[in-house]
Design a protein around this motif. Structure first.
Motif, PDB file in Angstrom:
ATOM      1  N   LEU A 163      -6.752   6.519 -12.862  1.00 61.05           N
ATOM      2  CA  LEU A 163      -5.940   6.677 -14.073  1.00 61.05           C
ATOM      3  C   LEU A 163      -5.124   5.436 -14.403  1.00 61.05           C
ATOM      4  CD1 LEU A 163      -4.524  10.310 -13.708  1.00 61.05           C
ATOM      5  CD2 LEU A 163      -6.254   9.510 -15.325  1.00 61.05           C
ATOM      6  N   HIS A 164      -4.752   4.667 -13.380  1.00 62.98           N
ATOM      7  CA  HIS A 164      -3.809   3.566 -13.600  1.00 62.98           C
ATOM      8  C   HIS A 164      -4.286   2.244 -13.015  1.00 62.98           C
ATOM      9  CE1 HIS A 164      -1.111   6.673 -14.982  1.00 62.98           C
ATOM     10  NE2 HIS A 164      -1.082   7.248 -13.804  1.00 62.98           N
ATOM     11  N   PRO A 165      -5.367   1.706 -13.548  1.00 62.36           N
ATOM     12  CA  PRO A 165      -5.796   0.379 -13.082  1.00 62.36           C
ATOM     13  C   PRO A 165      -4.786  -0.715 -13.441  1.00 62.36           C
ATOM     14  CG  PRO A 165      -7.041   1.048 -15.031  1.00 62.36           C
ATOM     15  CD  PRO A 165      -6.249   2.244 -14.595  1.00 62.36           C
ATOM     16  N   ASP A 166      -3.813  -0.367 -14.299  1.00 63.50           N
ATOM     17  CA  ASP A 166      -2.736  -1.302 -14.626  1.00 63.50           C
ATOM     18  C   ASP A 166      -1.633  -1.263 -13.575  1.00 63.50           C
ATOM     19  OD1 ASP A 166      -2.145   1.347 -15.407  1.00 63.50           O
ATOM     20  OD2 ASP A 166      -0.623   0.659 -16.821  1.00 63.50           O
ATOM     21  N   ARG A 167      -1.769  -0.385 -12.560  1.00 65.01           N
ATOM     22  CA  ARG A 167      -0.746  -0.251 -11.522  1.00 65.01           C
ATOM     23  C   ARG A 167      -1.313  -0.416 -10.118  1.00 65.01           C
ATOM     24  NH1 ARG A 167       1.711   5.174 -14.526  1.00 65.01           N
ATOM     25  NH2 ARG A 167       1.552   4.231 -16.607  1.00 65.01           N
ATOM     26  N   TYR A 168      -2.597  -0.075  -9.923  1.00 63.81           N
ATOM     27  CA  TYR A 168      -3.221  -0.171  -8.611  1.00 63.81           C
ATOM     28  C   TYR A 168      -4.575  -0.862  -8.730  1.00 63.81           C
ATOM     29  CZ  TYR A 168       0.110   3.633  -7.693  1.00 63.81           C
ATOM     30  OH  TYR A 168       1.245   4.398  -7.602  1.00 63.81           O
ATOM     31  N   GLY A 169      -4.887  -1.663  -7.726  1.00 64.01           N
ATOM     32  CA  GLY A 169      -6.178  -2.333  -7.717  1.00 64.01           C
ATOM     33  C   GLY A 169      -7.197  -1.659  -6.823  1.00 64.01           C
ATOM     34  N   ALA A 170      -6.725  -0.830  -5.884  1.00 66.69           N
ATOM     35  CA  ALA A 170      -7.652  -0.232  -4.931  1.00 66.69           C
ATOM     36  C   ALA A 170      -7.067   1.061  -4.380  1.00 66.69           C
ATOM     37  CB  ALA A 170      -7.944  -1.201  -3.787  1.00 66.69           C
ATOM     38  N   ALA A 171      -7.954   1.929  -3.884  1.00 69.17           N
ATOM     39  CA  ALA A 171      -7.520   3.183  -3.278  1.00 69.17           C
ATOM     40  C   ALA A 171      -8.403   3.510  -2.084  1.00 69.17           C
ATOM     41  CB  ALA A 171      -7.574   4.325  -4.294  1.00 69.17           C
ATOM     42  N   VAL A 172      -7.776   4.093  -1.054  1.00 66.54           N
ATOM     43  CA  VAL A 172      -8.488   4.593   0.121  1.00 66.54           C
ATOM     44  C   VAL A 172      -8.335   6.102   0.162  1.00 66.54           C
ATOM     45  CG1 VAL A 172      -8.466   4.723   2.641  1.00 66.54           C
ATOM     46  CG2 VAL A 172      -8.294   2.498   1.501  1.00 66.54           C
ATOM     47  N   SER A 173      -9.458   6.810   0.240  1.00 59.79           N
ATOM     48  CA  SER A 173      -9.476   8.268   0.280  1.00 59.79           C
ATOM     49  C   SER A 173     -10.097   8.702   1.606  1.00 59.79           C
ATOM     50  CB  SER A 173     -10.296   8.809  -0.900  1.00 59.79           C
ATOM     51  OG  SER A 173     -10.584  10.184  -0.743  1.00 59.79           O
ATOM     52  N   LEU A 174      -9.273   9.290   2.490  1.00 57.98           N
ATOM     53  CA  LEU A 174      -9.738   9.758   3.788  1.00 57.98           C
ATOM     54  C   LEU A 174      -9.912  11.275   3.744  1.00 57.98           C
ATOM     55  CD1 LEU A 174      -7.283   7.675   6.027  1.00 57.98           C
ATOM     56  CD2 LEU A 174      -9.621   7.073   5.353  1.00 57.98           C
ATOM     57  N   SER A 175     -11.150  11.729   3.832  1.00 57.67           N
ATOM     58  CA  SER A 175     -11.470  13.162   3.773  1.00 57.67           C
ATOM     59  C   SER A 175     -10.923  13.792   2.497  1.00 57.67           C
ATOM     60  CB  SER A 175     -10.913  13.899   4.999  1.00 57.67           C
ATOM     61  OG  SER A 175     -11.500  13.422   6.183  1.00 57.67           O
ATOM     62  N   GLY A 176     -11.185  13.142   1.386  1.00 57.63           N
ATOM     63  CA  GLY A 176     -10.713  13.642   0.099  1.00 57.63           C
ATOM     64  C   GLY A 176     -11.752  14.517  -0.590  1.00 57.63           C
ATOM     65  N   TYR A 177     -11.520  14.785  -1.858  1.00 53.77           N
ATOM     66  CA  TYR A 177     -12.413  15.640  -2.641  1.00 53.77           C
ATOM     67  C   TYR A 177     -12.238  15.278  -4.103  1.00 53.77           C
ATOM     68  CZ  TYR A 177      -7.894  18.072  -2.524  1.00 53.77           C
ATOM     69  OH  TYR A 177      -6.555  18.364  -2.575  1.00 53.77           O
ATOM     70  N   ASN A 178     -13.178  15.724  -4.918  1.00 48.29           N
ATOM     71  CA  ASN A 178     -13.103  15.472  -6.356  1.00 48.29           C
ATOM     72  C   ASN A 178     -12.516  16.653  -7.121  1.00 48.29           C
ATOM     73  OD1 ASN A 178     -14.286  12.938  -6.016  1.00 48.29           O
ATOM     74  ND2 ASN A 178     -16.363  13.759  -6.218  1.00 48.29           N
ATOM     75  N   GLY A 208      -2.214  -1.315  -3.503  1.00 45.79           N
ATOM     76  CA  GLY A 208      -3.219  -0.325  -3.155  1.00 45.79           C
ATOM     77  C   GLY A 208      -2.543   1.015  -2.927  1.00 45.79           C
ATOM     78  N   VAL A 209      -3.339   2.070  -2.859  1.00 46.87           N
ATOM     79  CA  VAL A 209      -2.803   3.407  -2.590  1.00 46.87           C
ATOM     80  C   VAL A 209      -3.792   4.105  -1.667  1.00 46.87           C
ATOM     81  CG1 VAL A 209      -3.838   4.279  -4.740  1.00 46.87           C
ATOM     82  CG2 VAL A 209      -1.999   5.579  -3.619  1.00 46.87           C
ATOM     83  N   ALA A 210      -3.271   4.786  -0.647  1.00 53.72           N
ATOM     84  CA  ALA A 210      -4.132   5.439   0.340  1.00 53.72           C
ATOM     85  C   ALA A 210      -3.615   6.838   0.621  1.00 53.72           C
ATOM     86  CB  ALA A 210      -4.179   4.622   1.635  1.00 53.72           C
ATOM     87  N   GLY A 211      -4.527   7.748   0.921  1.00 53.19           N
ATOM     88  CA  GLY A 211      -4.117   9.106   1.234  1.00 53.19           C
ATOM     89  C   GLY A 211      -5.137   9.799   2.089  1.00 53.19           C
ATOM     90  N   TYR A 212      -4.722  10.889   2.710  1.00 50.46           N
ATOM     91  CA  TYR A 212      -5.647  11.714   3.475  1.00 50.46           C
ATOM     92  C   TYR A 212      -5.584  13.153   2.955  1.00 50.46           C
ATOM     93  CZ  TYR A 212      -1.451  13.123   6.138  1.00 50.46           C
ATOM     94  OH  TYR A 212      -0.208  13.591   6.498  1.00 50.46           O
ATOM     95  N   VAL A 235       0.861  -1.175   0.000  1.00 49.81           N
ATOM     96  CA  VAL A 235       0.000   0.000   0.000  1.00 49.81           C
ATOM     97  C   VAL A 235       0.901   1.231   0.000  1.00 49.81           C
ATOM     98  CG1 VAL A 235      -1.785   1.323   1.164  1.00 49.81           C
ATOM     99  CG2 VAL A 235      -1.861  -1.175   1.231  1.00 49.81           C
ATOM    100  N   GLU A 236       0.725   2.064  -1.021  1.00 53.22           N
ATOM    101  CA  GLU A 236       1.474   3.310  -1.117  1.00 53.22           C
ATOM    102  C   GLU A 236       0.698   4.385  -0.367  1.00 53.22           C
ATOM    103  OE1 GLU A 236       3.750   5.818  -4.684  1.00 53.22           O
ATOM    104  OE2 GLU A 236       2.522   4.064  -5.158  1.00 53.22           O
ATOM    105  N   LEU A 237       1.370   5.105   0.517  1.00 51.28           N
ATOM    106  CA  LEU A 237       0.734   6.067   1.407  1.00 51.28           C
ATOM    107  C   LEU A 237       1.113   7.495   1.005  1.00 51.28           C
ATOM    108  CD1 LEU A 237       1.613   4.250   4.757  1.00 51.28           C
ATOM    109  CD2 LEU A 237      -0.487   4.005   3.407  1.00 51.28           C
ATOM    110  N   ILE A 238       0.113   8.333   0.781  1.00 53.95           N
ATOM    111  CA  ILE A 238       0.367   9.700   0.330  1.00 53.95           C
ATOM    112  C   ILE A 238      -0.158  10.684   1.377  1.00 53.95           C
ATOM    113  CG2 ILE A 238       0.050  11.361  -1.537  1.00 53.95           C
ATOM    114  CD1 ILE A 238      -0.450   9.049  -3.415  1.00 53.95           C
TER     115      ILE A 238
END
Length: 371
Positions: free
Chosen positions: A261-276, A244-248, A157-160
């Motif tokens: 953008l990259h379903p060829d690199r990540y299968g899942a993402a967690v967005s904590l208090s994110g925005y569009n 996976g990749v997760a960020g706040y 899991v990559e953490l941003i």
């Protein structure tokens, strides 16, 4: 230059604060000269005490939360971008994924990180494709060194972090490894390798994890260079289903964006208090251009994909702080894209996000597959 989170600076500020407190107590009544001069000297002592007190609070909080790692980050003058060529739509610079995979191994040396225990290590990565050179922190799960797992590869899991924030923020601020390690030992959470790269690449500006030719290739830094370095140095796979990749906050926007953008690199993402809408971050480089702001809105990005990406998104937050953004994406998602929107209580802060880690990593354990 002295580190903003180092002990020498902290000790210096404590010393100056003690002097600032002791000075007026010692010499206040002994100040001599005309009334105006006495007033000026005493005023300076008061100002000195106030400045040192504010500095002490700032340094202490920054040491704990790791918003700024360097003076360059704080002053907005730091740059970790060596070059920023146009790398094309996929951010690979004209190379195929297999070509990048077969390039010489990116072998790195890792050093323990002060204050985080021996399992969190740091390296300085010179991104060959992105043109970014920055630090990357890696935490290995307790099973990694267990002889019973010596032939096993682990999911990642990559953490941003948000803006401001450093790779250390996930470990010292959210205490991700302290929260997750016992859960991994108990088998409640999969043993993930946690990777937290530098996100502040141009001073204190928010790159929006975008490739902006001539400025920064943040997308390629996260999704190409960091991924290759991790697969070249640890027992992990580069299959998207194992990543996976997760960020706040601003990092939450990035996490969801990278997965879309990259379903060829990540299968899942967690967005904590994110925005569009990237314009919700005041320092966003993307939002400075109205058309870029529109096209980098996660709703527009999801609709613009040639086919619905095979990714799963977890988007949580208070109603106006991530939840409604998740519901908007959920309304647009088409199979095989899935979006889970979770309304939570708590503010826009590290403590609130840390409390969500058991639940979100439990979800990741069911979504991101072991190699």
């Amino acid at each position: 230059m002295t580190s903003l989170t180092g002990t020498p600076l902290f000790a210096t500020v404590i010393g100056l604060t003690l002097i600032a407190v002791a000075l007026p107590l010692t010499v206040w009544s002994k100040v001599r000269g005309p009334a105006a001069a006495r007033l000026a000297v005493r005023g300076l002592m008061v100002v000195f005490a106030q400045v040192t007190a504010v500095a002490l609070v700032f340094v202490a909080v920054n040491r704990d939360m790791n918003f700024y790692a360097s003076w360059g980050d704080l002053m907005g003058t730091g740059s970790y971008v060596q070059s920023a060529p146009d790398l094309g739509a996929d951010g690979m610079g004209g190379k195929k994924a297999e070509q990048v995979r077969q390039e010489p191994k990116v072998r790195q040396e890792f050093q323990p990180v002060d204050g985080l225990g021996g399992r969190v290590k740091k390296t300085e990565l010179d991104g060959r494709i992105s043109g970014v050179k920055g630090d990357v922190m890696v935490w290995l799960p307790p099973q990694y060194d267990d002889p019973a797992y010596k032939d096993r590869k682990f999911p990642v899991v990559e953490l941003i972090p948000g803006i401001p924030g450093t790779g250390k923020s996930w470990f010292q601020g959210l205490k991700a490894h302290e929260v997750l390690e016992p859960l991994m030992k108990e088998g409640k959470v999969q043993p993930f390798v946690l990777v937290s790269p530098r996100a502040m690449l141009l001073g204190n500006a928010d790159t929006g994890c975008a490739n902006l030719p001539g400025k920064v290739n943040a997308d390629s830094w996260f999704s190409v260079d960091v991924r290759k370095m991790v697969t070249d140095n640890f027992r992990v796979s580069d299959e998207p289903r194992t990543w996976g990749v997760a960020g706040y906050s601003a990092g939450a926007y990035c996490a969801a964006k990278l997965a879309i953008l990259h379903p060829d690199r990540y299968g899942a993402a967690v967005s904590l208090s994110g925005y569009n809408d990237p314009g919700q971050e005041p320092t966003s480089l993307v939002a400075k251009d109205p058309e870029l702001r529109r096209t980098h809105n996660l709703k527009e990005l999801l609709k613009a994909q040639p086919a619905p990406p095979a990714v799963a998104l977890w988007m949580s937050g208070a109603e106006q702080d991530g939840y409604l953004s998740g519901m908007d994406l959920k309304g647009l998602a088409q199979n095989p894209t899935t979006v889970h929107a979770e309304k939570v209580t708590g503010g826009h802060n590290l403590e609130s996000w840390s409390k969500q880690l058991p639940q979100t990593f439990g979800w990741l354990s069911q979504t991101v597959k072991a190699p």
